[in-house]
Design a protein around this motif. Sequence first.
Motif, mmCIF file in Angstrom:
data_model
loop_
_atom_site.group_PDB
_atom_site.id
_atom_site.type_symbol
_atom_site.label_atom_id
_atom_site.label_comp_id
_atom_site.label_asym_id
_atom_site.label_seq_id
_atom_site.Cartn_x
_atom_site.Cartn_y
_atom_site.Cartn_z
ATOM 1 N N GLU A 11 0.848 -1.186 0.000
ATOM 2 C CA GLU A 11 0.000 0.000 0.000
ATOM 3 C C GLU A 11 0.886 1.239 0.000
ATOM 4 N N ASP A 12 0.273 2.401 -0.121
ATOM 5 C CA ASP A 12 1.020 3.651 -0.158
ATOM 6 C C ASP A 12 1.374 4.120 1.250
ATOM 7 N N GLY A 13 2.348 5.007 1.332
ATOM 8 C CA GLY A 13 2.667 5.665 2.589
ATOM 9 C C GLY A 13 3.981 5.208 3.203
ATOM 10 N N TYR A 14 4.455 6.045 4.112
ATOM 11 C CA TYR A 14 5.730 5.770 4.775
ATOM 12 C C TYR A 14 5.653 4.549 5.690
ATOM 13 N N ASP A 15 4.525 4.332 6.364
ATOM 14 C CA ASP A 15 4.407 3.145 7.223
ATOM 15 C C ASP A 15 4.626 1.877 6.401
ATOM 16 N N ALA A 16 3.954 1.802 5.261
ATOM 17 C CA ALA A 16 4.086 0.625 4.392
ATOM 18 C C ALA A 16 5.503 0.509 3.844
ATOM 19 N N LEU A 17 6.118 1.647 3.509
ATOM 20 C CA LEU A 17 7.493 1.627 3.005
ATOM 21 C C LEU A 17 8.439 1.054 4.052
ATOM 22 N N VAL A 18 8.344 1.522 5.285
ATOM 23 C CA VAL A 18 9.244 1.051 6.342
ATOM 24 C C VAL A 18 9.020 -0.437 6.605
ATOM 25 N N ARG A 19 7.778 -0.876 6.606
ATOM 26 C CA ARG A 19 7.506 -2.315 6.802
ATOM 27 C C ARG A 19 8.086 -3.154 5.657
ATOM 28 N N THR A 20 7.953 -2.658 4.431
ATOM 29 C CA THR A 20 8.485 -3.392 3.274
ATOM 30 C C THR A 20 10.006 -3.427 3.315
ATOM 31 N N LEU A 21 10.637 -2.304 3.684
ATOM 32 C CA LEU A 21 12.094 -2.288 3.824
ATOM 33 C C LEU A 21 12.540 -3.289 4.897
ATOM 34 N N ALA A 22 11.814 -3.369 6.007
ATOM 35 C CA ALA A 22 12.155 -4.316 7.076
ATOM 36 C C ALA A 22 12.032 -5.755 6.587
ATOM 37 N N GLN A 23 10.996 -6.049 5.793
ATOM 38 C CA GLN A 23 10.835 -7.401 5.250
ATOM 39 C C GLN A 23 11.987 -7.747 4.309
ATOM 40 N N GLY A 24 12.385 -6.792 3.480
ATOM 41 C CA GLY A 24 13.511 -7.030 2.578
ATOM 42 C C GLY A 24 14.815 -7.228 3.334
ATOM 43 N N TRP A 25 15.007 -6.458 4.409
ATOM 44 C CA TRP A 25 16.215 -6.592 5.224
ATOM 45 C C TRP A 25 16.246 -7.969 5.885
ATOM 46 N N GLN A 26 15.092 -8.458 6.324
ATOM 47 C CA GLN A 26 15.034 -9.796 6.893
ATOM 48 C C GLN A 26 15.340 -10.841 5.820
ATOM 49 N N GLN A 27 14.829 -10.628 4.622
ATOM 50 C CA GLN A 27 15.099 -11.541 3.504
ATOM 51 C C GLN A 27 16.603 -11.610 3.231
ATOM 52 N N GLU A 28 17.276 -10.456 3.261
ATOM 53 C CA GLU A 28 18.724 -10.449 3.037
ATOM 54 C C GLU A 28 19.450 -11.136 4.192
ATOM 55 N N ALA A 29 18.952 -10.986 5.411
ATOM 56 C CA ALA A 29 19.541 -11.686 6.564
ATOM 57 C C ALA A 29 19.457 -13.194 6.365
ATOM 58 N N GLN A 30 18.352 -13.679 5.810
ATOM 59 C CA GLN A 30 18.207 -15.114 5.542
ATOM 60 C C GLN A 30 19.257 -15.585 4.532
ATOM 61 N N GLU A 31 19.511 -14.753 3.512
ATOM 62 C CA GLU A 31 20.524 -15.098 2.508
ATOM 63 C C GLU A 31 21.922 -15.136 3.132
ATOM 64 N N ILE A 32 22.233 -14.148 3.965
ATOM 65 C CA ILE A 32 23.535 -14.119 4.643
ATOM 66 C C ILE A 32 23.678 -15.349 5.540
ATOM 67 N N ALA A 33 22.621 -15.673 6.281
ATOM 68 C CA ALA A 33 22.642 -16.837 7.173
ATOM 69 C C ALA A 33 22.883 -18.120 6.389
ATOM 70 N N SER A 34 22.240 -18.240 5.248
ATOM 71 C CA SER A 34 22.424 -19.418 4.403
ATOM 72 C C SER A 34 23.872 -19.564 3.972
ATOM 73 N N GLN A 35 24.471 -18.461 3.550
ATOM 74 C CA GLN A 35 25.881 -18.488 3.115
ATOM 75 C C GLN A 35 26.814 -18.745 4.297
ATOM 76 N N ALA A 36 26.522 -18.156 5.452
ATOM 77 C CA ALA A 36 27.368 -18.337 6.632
ATOM 78 C C ALA A 36 27.360 -19.780 7.092
ATOM 79 N N ALA A 37 26.215 -20.426 7.011
ATOM 80 C CA ALA A 37 26.116 -21.831 7.442
ATOM 81 C C ALA A 37 26.934 -22.750 6.536
ATOM 82 N N ARG A 38 27.137 -22.344 5.282
ATOM 83 C CA ARG A 38 27.926 -23.154 4.338
ATOM 84 C C ARG A 38 29.420 -22.936 4.459
ATOM 85 N N LEU A 39 29.824 -21.798 4.997
ATOM 86 C CA LEU A 39 31.250 -21.439 5.067
ATOM 87 C C LEU A 39 31.963 -22.244 6.117
#
Length: 185
Positions: A157-185
């Motif tokens: 949806e529109d607005g800053y609240d939705a933007l911040v929530r979407t950014l947080a979801q993307g940041w969590q998604q990137e954390a999952q990717e980092i975790a996946s790579q870290a577990a393999r190293l």
Amino acid sequence: MKKWLPIALVMLLSACSSTPSKTYYQLPALGTPVQVNGTPASRQLWLEHVSVADFLAQSGVVYQTNDVQFVTAQNNLWASPLDQQLQQTLVTNLGSALPGWVVSSQPMSSDQDVLNVTVSGFHGRHDGKAIIQGEWVLSRQGALIKRPFNLELKQGEDGYDALVRTLAQGWQQEAQEIASQAARL
């Protein structure tokens, strides 16, 4: 009667020119930190540093209005510096994604993995997408993994609240990717 007219006019104008209120945003940590009680952690990860591009290091939330122009909000502000929020939420999200690990923003030992993240995009865009870009470097006993990331997430949806929530979801998604790579190293 004419004496009161200027005073009434000033009072009317001052009532109409109210200052817009400021809104402050904090990224929610979407993961739940895992507590390690009494059992030694198998691995340790030190999130040494999260840096953000200069245009993101302002107090206002950033919005891209076209392909070359960015604006920083004057009334929609980060509650604390963005780099600190990104680091704190990344520690929480990685701790959740890596059970049995101790993830910290402080050094713990000489036998720890070390993660550094550079964020070059963390903003909204005119087409309704949230942009998260940058790269991270993970090192473990001389072995290195360096990965760029470039997420474009559609806001619900529109607005800053939705933007911040979407950014947080993307940041969590990137954390999952980092975790996946870290577990393999």
